[in-house]
Design a protein around this motif. Sequence first.
Motif, PDB file in Angstrom:
ATOM      1  N   ALA A 187       0.833  -1.199   0.000  1.00  0.00           N
ATOM      2  CA  ALA A 187       0.000   0.000   0.000  1.00  0.00           C
ATOM      3  C   ALA A 187       0.866   1.246   0.000  1.00  0.00           C
ATOM      4  N   TYR A 188       0.407   2.264  -0.718  1.00  0.00           N
ATOM      5  CA  TYR A 188       1.043   3.576  -0.659  1.00  0.00           C
ATOM      6  C   TYR A 188       0.627   4.256   0.647  1.00  0.00           C
ATOM      7  N   LEU A 189       1.444   5.221   1.078  1.00  0.00           N
ATOM      8  CA  LEU A 189       1.186   5.914   2.342  1.00  0.00           C
ATOM      9  C   LEU A 189       1.298   7.415   2.148  1.00  0.00           C
ATOM     10  N   VAL A 190       0.312   8.155   2.679  1.00  0.00           N
ATOM     11  CA  VAL A 190       0.418   9.600   2.808  1.00  0.00           C
ATOM     12  C   VAL A 190       0.154   9.926   4.270  1.00  0.00           C
ATOM     13  N   ALA A 191       1.019  10.740   4.871  1.00  0.00           N
ATOM     14  CA  ALA A 191       0.900  11.025   6.293  1.00  0.00           C
ATOM     15  C   ALA A 191       1.270  12.477   6.557  1.00  0.00           C
ATOM     16  N   GLY A 192       0.535  13.088   7.466  1.00  0.00           N
ATOM     17  CA  GLY A 192       0.828  14.468   7.831  1.00  0.00           C
ATOM     18  C   GLY A 192      -0.422  15.185   8.291  1.00  0.00           C
ATOM     19  N   VAL A 229      -4.086   6.598   4.536  1.00  0.00           N
ATOM     20  CA  VAL A 229      -4.018   8.021   4.868  1.00  0.00           C
ATOM     21  C   VAL A 229      -3.907   8.162   6.382  1.00  0.00           C
ATOM     22  N   VAL A 230      -2.821   8.786   6.842  1.00  0.00           N
ATOM     23  CA  VAL A 230      -2.582   8.976   8.273  1.00  0.00           C
ATOM     24  C   VAL A 230      -2.581  10.466   8.591  1.00  0.00           C
ATOM     25  N   GLY A 231      -3.257  10.841   9.680  1.00  0.00           N
ATOM     26  CA  GLY A 231      -3.247  12.228  10.120  1.00  0.00           C
ATOM     27  C   GLY A 231      -4.646  12.785  10.301  1.00  0.00           C
ATOM     28  N   ASP A 232      -4.711  13.961  10.912  1.00  0.00           N
ATOM     29  CA  ASP A 232      -5.984  14.661  11.053  1.00  0.00           C
ATOM     30  C   ASP A 232      -5.718  16.157  10.943  1.00  0.00           C
ATOM     31  N   GLY A 233      -6.765  16.946  11.077  1.00  0.00           N
ATOM     32  CA  GLY A 233      -6.611  18.389  10.957  1.00  0.00           C
ATOM     33  C   GLY A 233      -7.839  19.023  10.348  1.00  0.00           C
ATOM     34  N   PRO A 234      -7.777  20.320  10.055  1.00  0.00           N
ATOM     35  CA  PRO A 234      -8.942  21.051   9.550  1.00  0.00           C
ATOM     36  C   PRO A 234      -9.519  20.511   8.251  1.00  0.00           C
ATOM     37  N   GLU A 235      -8.710  19.836   7.455  1.00  0.00           N
ATOM     38  CA  GLU A 235      -9.178  19.304   6.165  1.00  0.00           C
ATOM     39  C   GLU A 235      -9.763  17.897   6.290  1.00  0.00           C
ATOM     40  N   GLY A 271      -6.532   8.081  10.520  1.00  0.00           N
ATOM     41  CA  GLY A 271      -6.494   9.140  11.523  1.00  0.00           C
ATOM     42  C   GLY A 271      -5.086   9.310  12.078  1.00  0.00           C
ATOM     43  N   LYS A 272      -5.002   9.899  13.245  1.00  0.00           N
ATOM     44  CA  LYS A 272      -3.713  10.075  13.896  1.00  0.00           C
ATOM     45  C   LYS A 272      -3.301   8.782  14.576  1.00  0.00           C
ATOM     46  N   VAL A 273      -2.073   8.335  14.349  1.00  0.00           N
ATOM     47  CA  VAL A 273      -1.611   7.061  14.904  1.00  0.00           C
ATOM     48  C   VAL A 273      -0.414   7.309  15.819  1.00  0.00           C
ATOM     49  N   PRO A 274      -0.133   6.382  16.751  1.00  0.00           N
ATOM     50  CA  PRO A 274       1.063   6.504  17.596  1.00  0.00           C
ATOM     51  C   PRO A 274       2.335   6.524  16.751  1.00  0.00           C
ATOM     52  N   HIS A 275       3.368   7.127  17.307  1.00  0.00           N
ATOM     53  CA  HIS A 275       4.628   7.297  16.587  1.00  0.00           C
ATOM     54  C   HIS A 275       5.191   5.961  16.102  1.00  0.00           C
ATOM     55  N   ALA A 276       5.172   4.962  16.960  1.00  0.00           N
ATOM     56  CA  ALA A 276       5.728   3.651  16.592  1.00  0.00           C
ATOM     57  C   ALA A 276       4.948   3.032  15.431  1.00  0.00           C
ATOM     58  N   GLU A 277       3.644   3.266  15.413  1.00  0.00           N
ATOM     59  CA  GLU A 277       2.819   2.723  14.326  1.00  0.00           C
ATOM     60  C   GLU A 277       3.120   3.442  13.014  1.00  0.00           C
ATOM     61  N   LEU A 278       3.379   4.751  13.091  1.00  0.00           N
ATOM     62  CA  LEU A 278       3.726   5.487  11.882  1.00  0.00           C
ATOM     63  C   LEU A 278       5.016   4.945  11.281  1.00  0.00           C
ATOM     64  N   ILE A 279       6.004   4.654  12.134  1.00  0.00           N
ATOM     65  CA  ILE A 279       7.261   4.091  11.634  1.00  0.00           C
ATOM     66  C   ILE A 279       6.994   2.748  10.951  1.00  0.00           C
ATOM     67  N   SER A 280       6.152   1.924  11.568  1.00  0.00           N
ATOM     68  CA  SER A 280       5.818   0.625  10.980  1.00  0.00           C
ATOM     69  C   SER A 280       5.142   0.790   9.615  1.00  0.00           C
ATOM     70  N   LEU A 281       4.245   1.757   9.522  1.00  0.00           N
ATOM     71  CA  LEU A 281       3.567   2.004   8.240  1.00  0.00           C
ATOM     72  C   LEU A 281       4.567   2.463   7.184  1.00  0.00           C
ATOM     73  N   MET A 282       5.517   3.311   7.583  1.00  0.00           N
ATOM     74  CA  MET A 282       6.557   3.737   6.642  1.00  0.00           C
ATOM     75  C   MET A 282       7.398   2.553   6.188  1.00  0.00           C
ATOM     76  N   GLN A 283       7.734   1.676   7.121  1.00  0.00           N
ATOM     77  CA  GLN A 283       8.578   0.527   6.797  1.00  0.00           C
ATOM     78  C   GLN A 283       7.908  -0.431   5.814  1.00  0.00           C
ATOM     79  N   ASN A 284       6.590  -0.447   5.818  1.00  0.00           N
ATOM     80  CA  ASN A 284       5.860  -1.400   4.982  1.00  0.00           C
ATOM     81  C   ASN A 284       5.170  -0.770   3.781  1.00  0.00           C
ATOM     82  N   ALA A 285       5.396   0.530   3.568  1.00  0.00           N
ATOM     83  CA  ALA A 285       4.732   1.214   2.463  1.00  0.00           C
ATOM     84  C   ALA A 285       5.382   0.864   1.131  1.00  0.00           C
ATOM     85  N   ARG A 286       4.560   0.814   0.121  1.00  0.00           N
ATOM     86  CA  ARG A 286       5.058   0.621  -1.247  1.00  0.00           C
ATOM     87  C   ARG A 286       5.869   1.851  -1.669  1.00  0.00           C
ATOM     88  N   ALA A 287       5.307   3.021  -1.338  1.00  0.00           N
ATOM     89  CA  ALA A 287       5.998   4.300  -1.516  1.00  0.00           C
ATOM     90  C   ALA A 287       5.313   5.324  -0.630  1.00  0.00           C
TER      91      ALA A 287
END
Length: 385
Positions: free
Chosen positions: A211-216, A241-247, A265-281
């Motif tokens: 899976a592709y990942l967009v986070a922020g 899609v990871v993150g939250d905010g006005p949009e 949504g917003k995920v714990p820091h360790a989970e974000l690293i895991s998602l990055m490690q397993n992302a297609r791009a």
Amino acid sequence: MDQLNADLKVAIVHEWLESYAGSERVVGELLNVFPQAKVFSVVDFLSEKERAFLGGRKVTTSFIQKLPFARKHFRNYIGLMPIAIEQFDLSGFDLIFSSNHAVAKGIITGPDQYHISYVHSPMRYAWDMQAAYLRQSGLEKGAKGLFVRWLLHRLRNWDVRSAAGVDVFVANSCYIARRIKKVYRRDALVIHPPVDTDEFVPPTTAASRDAYLVAGRQVPYKRVDLVVEAFRRLPNQKLIVVGDGPENEKIRALAAGAPNIVLRGKVPHAELISLMQNARAFVFASEEDFGITLVEAQACGTPLVCFGKGGAADIVREEGDPEGETGILFQEQTPEAIIDAVNRFETLRGNMTSERCRQNALRFSRPAFREHIRKLADHVMAEGC
């Protein structure tokens, strides 16, 4: 630390201390190079849990620290900050580093002192992003808007004048070096900001890469909406899609009915690293001054598909690079450009190995930053500017 640097009397002047973010990481690494340094800041409202990088140092603050409502609204005193920064007595120091994105470079130094300004960005809201700032703040019209325009005009004048007191400008990317040249008519050395490549590492087991990942943070300029819209038209490619905010509501509405798009949504820091490690791009559609998140993804062994303006152009190695490609850049912030980039990535992804991505990220590591700063200080103090 070598003896030359150990004997230096060093001051580090920071804009303001409110939270531990990118510019504070730079200050932390400067303190690792110069542990004897004293720290100055317009205000210091850091919480106890975020102060570790200061190593217990007492921070010297300006008179703004004690003004009414400063803790929550110190930015409202931006018009007083040039005066505040000029009041710091730095006469006892040999070398002064300013960590600047607003007023820190405006310190006053003498002819036998050296002032190196590490610029995260010239004041965006006072220069080329003034129109966007006024529009987003609802200040395009009316008496308040007129006052803010006058204030920004005064800040621009001061900003240019105070640039004359800087001996060496350092930019965090080639993009910011161009902005420094445009605004101050000065050349800048590029030293990229430090990234914790020891925390962001490739996975220890085989990554899924499905899976592709967009986070922020989901704010307008991040353009997460463009990424989601693009993947609505790529039903065979999964997007997380990871993150939250006005949009967030807008993002949810765009993703509705698209089973290939997963909102986390917003995920714990360790989970974000895991998602990055397993992302297609890792997909990124924003124009950033540098882009620390992009380096973090590369450090995890993950290729990039990102907008080719701003700091991303310093980070991504494209097809044909002698070191081997680590990502794809697209040149327009449109869903169509992202779709084309993803399709190009699918053709070339076999060349973008985890090892290549990791090695590319190490160019921006904390030790690399410290070495660049140490060499710069040695050169300035030994040979002058």
